[in-house]
Write a protein that holds these residues in place. Structure first.
Motif, PDB file in Angstrom:
ATOM      1  N   ILE A  91       0.861  -1.184   0.000  1.00 24.74           N
ATOM      2  CA  ILE A  91       0.000   0.000   0.000  1.00 24.74           C
ATOM      3  C   ILE A  91       0.891   1.226   0.000  1.00 24.74           C
ATOM      4  O   ILE A  91       1.927   1.242   0.660  1.00 24.74           O
ATOM      5  N   SER A  92       0.459   2.231  -0.730  1.00 24.12           N
ATOM      6  CA  SER A  92       1.315   3.415  -0.874  1.00 24.12           C
ATOM      7  C   SER A  92       1.417   4.156   0.447  1.00 24.12           C
ATOM      8  O   SER A  92       0.580   4.016   1.335  1.00 24.12           O
ATOM      9  N   ASP A  93       2.444   4.977   0.553  1.00 28.70           N
ATOM     10  CA  ASP A  93       2.701   5.669   1.818  1.00 28.70           C
ATOM     11  C   ASP A  93       1.588   6.637   2.182  1.00 28.70           C
ATOM     12  O   ASP A  93       1.267   6.813   3.345  1.00 28.70           O
ATOM     13  N   ASP A  94       1.002   7.289   1.137  1.00 29.24           N
ATOM     14  CA  ASP A  94      -0.093   8.219   1.452  1.00 29.24           C
ATOM     15  C   ASP A  94      -1.241   7.482   2.098  1.00 29.24           C
ATOM     16  O   ASP A  94      -1.815   7.923   3.095  1.00 29.24           O
ATOM     17  N   GLN A  95      -1.572   6.321   1.508  1.00 30.77           N
ATOM     18  CA  GLN A  95      -2.692   5.584   2.060  1.00 30.77           C
ATOM     19  C   GLN A  95      -2.378   5.102   3.460  1.00 30.77           C
ATOM     20  O   GLN A  95      -3.241   5.097   4.330  1.00 30.77           O
ATOM     21  N   LEU A  96      -1.129   4.701   3.676  1.00 29.08           N
ATOM     22  CA  LEU A  96      -0.748   4.291   5.022  1.00 29.08           C
ATOM     23  C   LEU A  96      -0.934   5.454   5.980  1.00 29.08           C
ATOM     24  O   LEU A  96      -1.448   5.286   7.089  1.00 29.08           O
ATOM     25  N   GLY A  97      -0.523   6.642   5.533  1.00 28.24           N
ATOM     26  CA  GLY A  97      -0.689   7.809   6.393  1.00 28.24           C
ATOM     27  C   GLY A  97      -2.147   8.056   6.720  1.00 28.24           C
ATOM     28  O   GLY A  97      -2.508   8.341   7.865  1.00 28.24           O
ATOM     29  N   SER A  98      -2.997   7.923   5.697  1.00 27.79           N
ATOM     30  CA  SER A  98      -4.405   8.195   5.991  1.00 27.79           C
ATOM     31  C   SER A  98      -5.013   7.114   6.849  1.00 27.79           C
ATOM     32  O   SER A  98      -5.900   7.385   7.666  1.00 27.79           O
ATOM     33  N   ILE A  99      -4.526   5.865   6.708  1.00 32.05           N
ATOM     34  CA  ILE A  99      -5.017   4.827   7.612  1.00 32.05           C
ATOM     35  C   ILE A  99      -4.633   5.171   9.045  1.00 32.05           C
ATOM     36  O   ILE A  99      -5.451   5.051   9.972  1.00 32.05           O
TER      37      ILE A  99
END
Lengths: 803, 179
Positions: free
Chosen positions: B141-149
């Motif tokens: 999973i991309s880092d942005d999505q990880l951040g939003s999770i």
């Protein structure tokens, strides 16, 4: 020649028995080691690996396995109670006309093509209803075969119903337990998704993949919740889509009716090609293949959330299959009625020719009509369905994967991501195919006992075949979602189909007269007469009387009314529980939001207050009353220094007795909980101590604006955030503070304060009854709290020794 | 030596572990102890496949070792493992002398909380969550999505608005999970 078929059937039945035992062991073991890697006997077919593809694919295979278990039990009943007795104890093949292939057909009876059509020897074997003799009792054990046949038929439905409803109830319990609205969806996924029992690296990789999938699912869910819509266009498109689909359904129903009618015309002719003979089955299977993708492409117009779109899709396919099946049935019933008329005439003809049936068949070939057609049709339908499914998987999935893989090297555009690409596993189509197949089996099992065996074989092979196909040639869905939060959706479909397939069978049992020389009920006017006969002849007389009373409409109608009322009542009760559940959840949510808001407000007011303080000069000496108010307040601000207890509201009384008597007036005035022993004095000008602003000490005498909404009733001890300092909060923070201080937190608890106070009081020789009163003990338990001081004991001992 | 045995027995009673369990744990301890010096080091733990594969494996191993030490003896081994015993609610001690047993719900949650809180500031910050996510999910999973999770997780659990998950909030999140 004739007996070999029976030997084959006997061997097959033993084989199935063996498989049942083995599978039972495997299934039992699997449920034990639910968390470990589970094998279905080949490593790459494990269901755990299916989860990598998304939870819905795994749930499809779990459903398949459950169906296999249920069919195995039904198979056991049918074979054990009906087929085996007839084989072992009934009249052997060839003894009576219904059990013998007519001479005219004997030449072709053993050909593969006839066998494949379930003609020839297959027709006159245990597979079909017509084979069974109508003797009341057979063999040494006086086994009542016709009764057993009827009971097994009814029992099949009863057992299936019970199993389906029990599974639905247990699923409802599980899903009702953790609730539909998960407030902590992401938190749970983050903190609790790893399975700590995994020790195998391959499994760990799969687990990683499934965690990723699950996160992606949640992200998609969140995104869907935030899309906005243009309502009118949506509605119009949705109505249009539904109209189109209705047209498709109507068209397919008409097509089936037309084809069945045509097959009746074909039956009278003799020069039939392979296509004409199997036209009905081919058309039905083709419709089942072509329409679902058609529905899916029409559904693109509607733009629902994927989960809802899947439900609509399933509903439509359901309607399609149902329409097809019932049209098929109606057409067949027309045929059966016609046949019955023919039979009547034949019956009259053969009543005076029965004495010849052992000798000469030639003149009477027409006197032995074939078994009732529907059975044959059902079996043929099932078999062709199996064939079509397997071939579709082979061609559609496997061949496609092979072509894409190998042609990719020499093709212009990228086959893997472009046009054909790898197939996705079509969950909805497969589930519905499974459910409808089961419906056909239920319908046909009464007339063709062998059908259940064929189905068991089919489910067993498709478990391995489909899982191989999925692992080797399918890719996970791009849009990942779960069909439903609980697997009750599939169970609900199954239940519906069960009812719908129950109806025709019950109708035939109750209304249609059985064929007069085929099957175990021949010679009776209605099939359930066998029950009446058994009651008359086998049970004592009073049982018959009881049944006749019970069957009285005067008793049955009130019983039915009572059941309806009970259902209504239970429904109302469960609705009430649901409502109260929702209310509770709403309340909790509101409470949480309120606290958040209050804290947010307070944060902002705290910052405003800080700004005010910086701006305004410090007003010293706001009056004498404010200074003692300050002291009293700061006194109350140190909870750990009060010797006993923490955070309880009744502590105010204890506090009060420690503060100077002058202050007591203050406290007595402002906290009405204590017994007022002195008349309340004049109120001080400062703000009330129950104020949540208490947390900012030393700023009492400012005359700050009263902007908080607290009152006398507010609790005295508050957390830094302004909430009530509960016992749990206190203990947790105590734990953390001790930990930071380097002391072992396990040795201390809230009780430690009570212990400390009691022990220190005892050390100062305060009287026991005072200790008891100060700590509000009602019993002598306070003695336990006084720790023995070893040095005290030693010094006392020395004293007594020296004296 | 007498007092040592006494202490040990008190210690065992505080753990509420039965005799057969102690024997089994001891045999496991000795089988792990390759150097046969009565203590375990980190490499011994990493030989266990389930721990080696676990994304949080290293952190779990660290909880066995007290601050700054590299060896753990049998007592420490049992102490950490005692957290994992099932909660026995029906054995509620009314005796105020004994502190909460190690396998109480709170202590288990504290144990789990300490796994996530690397810098031991009693809060799980966004960065710590991101680290855990990266370990669990990897590069899929991309880092942005990880951040939003991570943001979403904090948003769900955080109640005092400090953008971190404290221990009380952690307890609340896991309130509905079965022990």
């Amino acid at each position: 020649m004739e007996n070999t078929l029976h030997h084959v059937v006997l061997l097959l039945s033993v084989f199935f028995w063996f498989i049942w035992c083995v599978q039972h062991q495997i299934i039992a073991k699997e449920t034990e080691h639910a968390k470990r890697v589970s094998h279905l006997s080949e490593k790459h077919c494990s269901i755990e690996e299916m989860r990598h593809f998304g939870s819905s694919v795994a749930s499809y295979f779990i459903f398949l396995r459950w169906m296999y278990g249920m069919n195995l039990v039904l198979f056991g009943f049918t074979f054990g109670l009906v087929v085996i007795p007839e084989l072992l104890m009934g009249l052997p093949y060839g003894s009576i006309p219904r059990k013998t292939v007519p001479r005219a057909e004997q030449a072709k009876a053993m050909d593969f093509s006839t066998l494949w059509d379930f003609d020839g020897y297959c027709k006159y074997s245990v597979l079909f209803y017509g084979y069974y003799n109508n003797q009341r009792t057979i063999g040494l054990l006086k086994f009542r075969l016709p009764l057993a046949y009827l009971m097994v038929g009814i029992g099949t439905f009863g057992y299936s119903l019970m199993v389906v409803i029990r599974t639905m109830a247990s699923n409802a319990n599980e899903s009702g337990g953790d609730g539909e609205d998960s407030d902590f969806n992401f938190s749970w996924k983050m903190f609790t998704s790893w399975d700590y029992l995994i020790g195998n690296s391959e499994t760990a990789d799969n687990k990683f993949a499934s965690i990723t999938t699950s996160f992606k699912e949640s992200i998609v869910d969140e995104e869907e919740n935030q899309k906005d819509e243009n309502i009118h266009l949506r509605r119009f498109l949705r109505v249009l889509a539904n109209v189109l689909i209705l047209c498709c359904l109507g068209g397919s129903g008409y097509l089936i009716y037309f084809v069945v009618k045509r097959s009746q015309d074909f039956a009278t002719r003799d020069d039939l090609g392979w296509y004409e003979k199997n036209e009905v089955e081919i058309v039905m299977s083709l419709l089942g293949l072509v329409c679902p993708p058609l529905f899916e492409s029409i559904a693109e117009l509607e733009e629902y959330h994927p989960r809802i779109a899947l439900k609509w899709q399933l509903g439509r396919i359901f309607a399609l299959f149902l329409g097809n099946l019932y049209t098929f049935l109606f057409a067949l019933f027309d045929e059966v009625n016609q046949k019955l008329a023919v039979e009547e005439s034949i019956k009259n003809a053969t009543t005076w020719a029965t004495h010849m049936h052992y000798a000469n068949f030639t003149g009477n070939t027409s006197a032995t009509p074939p078994p009732i057609d529907p059975a044959d049709e059902f079996v043929k339908l099932t078999v062709s369905d199996i064939q079509v499914t397997y071939i579709t998987i082979l061609v559609g999935d496997f061949l496609r994967a092979v072509i894409v893989r190998f042609l990719n090297y020499c093709w212009c555009w990228d086959l893997e991501s472009g046009f054909p690409s790898y197939a996705e596993f079509d969950i909805s189509g497969n589930v519905l195919g499974l459910v409808f197949n089961q419906g056909v089996i239920w319908m046909g099992a009464f007339y063709a006992p062998g059908l259940v065996g064929i189905n068991v074989l089919r489910l067993l092979t498709s478990m391995y075949y489909q899982s191989w196909a999925v692992m080797s040639s399918n890719v996970p869905h791009e849009r990942i979602f779960k069909a439903s939060r609980s697997s009750n959706f599939y169970m609900g479909l199954l239940l519906l189909i069960l009812f719908l397939s129950l109806l025709p069978v019950v109708y035939t049992i109750m209304t249609l007269p059985p064929s007069f020389d085929c099957g175990p009920f021949s010679g009776k006017s209605k099939m359930f007469d066998i029950i009446l006969e058994t009651i008359e002849l086998d049970f004592p007389a009073f049982v018959g009387n009881i049944f006749s009373y019970v069957a009285n409409p005067g008793l049955i109608i009130p019983a039915v009314l009572l059941m309806v009322l009970a259902i209504y009542y239970l429904n109302a009760v469960s609705k009430a529980y649901e409502n109260s559940n929702l209310e509770l959840k709403k309340k909790m949510q509101m409470q949480r939001d309120e606290e958040k808001n209050r804290r947010n407000n307070q944060d902002s007011t705290n910052s405003i207050m800080k700004d005010l303080e910086d701006l305004l000069p410090i007003k010293s000496g706001g009056g004498k009353s404010t200074a003692p108010a300050n002291k009293a307040n700061t006194n109350k601000n140190d909870p750990p220094q009060t010797a006993k207890g923490a955070g309880k509201q009744g502590e105010v009384s204890r506090n009060g007795s420690r503060v100077n008597p002058e202050k007591e007036m203050l406290l007595a005035a402002q906290n009405p909980r204590i017994a007022v022993t002195r008349p309340p004095g004049p109120r001080p000008p400062g703000p009330l101590p129950g104020n949540p602003q208490l947390t900012v000490p030393g700023q009492r005498g400012r005359g700050q604006p009263q902007r908080v909404t607290s009152s006398n009733q507010d609790p005295l001890f508050l957390t830094p955030e302004g909430k009530v300092a509960s016992r749990n909060w206190f203990c947790d923070h105590l734990c953390l503070r001790l930990f930071r201080a380097g002391l072992p937190p396990d040795n201390y608890s809230g009780h430690s304060f009570r212990i400390g106070a009691a022990t220190s009081d005892a050390f100062r020789n305060i009287a026991p009854h005072i200790i008891k009163a100060m700590g509000r003990w009602n019993s002598g338990a306070y003695e336990l709290y006084i720790r023995k001081n070893i040095f005290d004991l030693l010094s006392m001992q020395k004293k007594t020794l020296c004296d | 030596m007498f007092t040592g045995v006494y202490n040990f027995i008190y210690f065992l009673i505080s753990l509420t572990v039965s005799h057969s369990q102690i024997t089994r744990l001891y045999s496991r301890f000795t089988s792990l102890d390759k150097g046969e010096n009565g203590t375990l080091c980190r490499e011994d733990f990493q030989r266990i496949p389930e721990l080696a594969i676990n994304p949080l494996g290293d952190r779990i191993i660290n909880t066995f070792f007290p601050e700054g030490e590299d060896q753990v003896n049998f007592r420490g081994f049992m102490r950490t493992l005692a957290h994992f015993r099932p909660i026995d609610d029906h054995e509620k001690n009314k005796d105020p002398n004994v502190s909460e047993p190690l396998n109480s719900r709170n202590n288990k949650l504290l144990f789990a909380f300490r796994l996530y809180d690397l810098d031991k500031d009693d809060k799980i910050s966004r960065d710590e969550l991101l680290q855990v996510l990266r370990m669990m999910v990897g590069v899929n999973i991309s880092d942005d999505q990880l951040g939003s999770i991570a943001d979403r997780t904090i948003q769900e659990a955080d109640q005092d608005g400090d953008s971190c998950i404290s221990f009380t909030e952690f307890i609340k999140v896991n309130f509905y999970t079965s022990p």
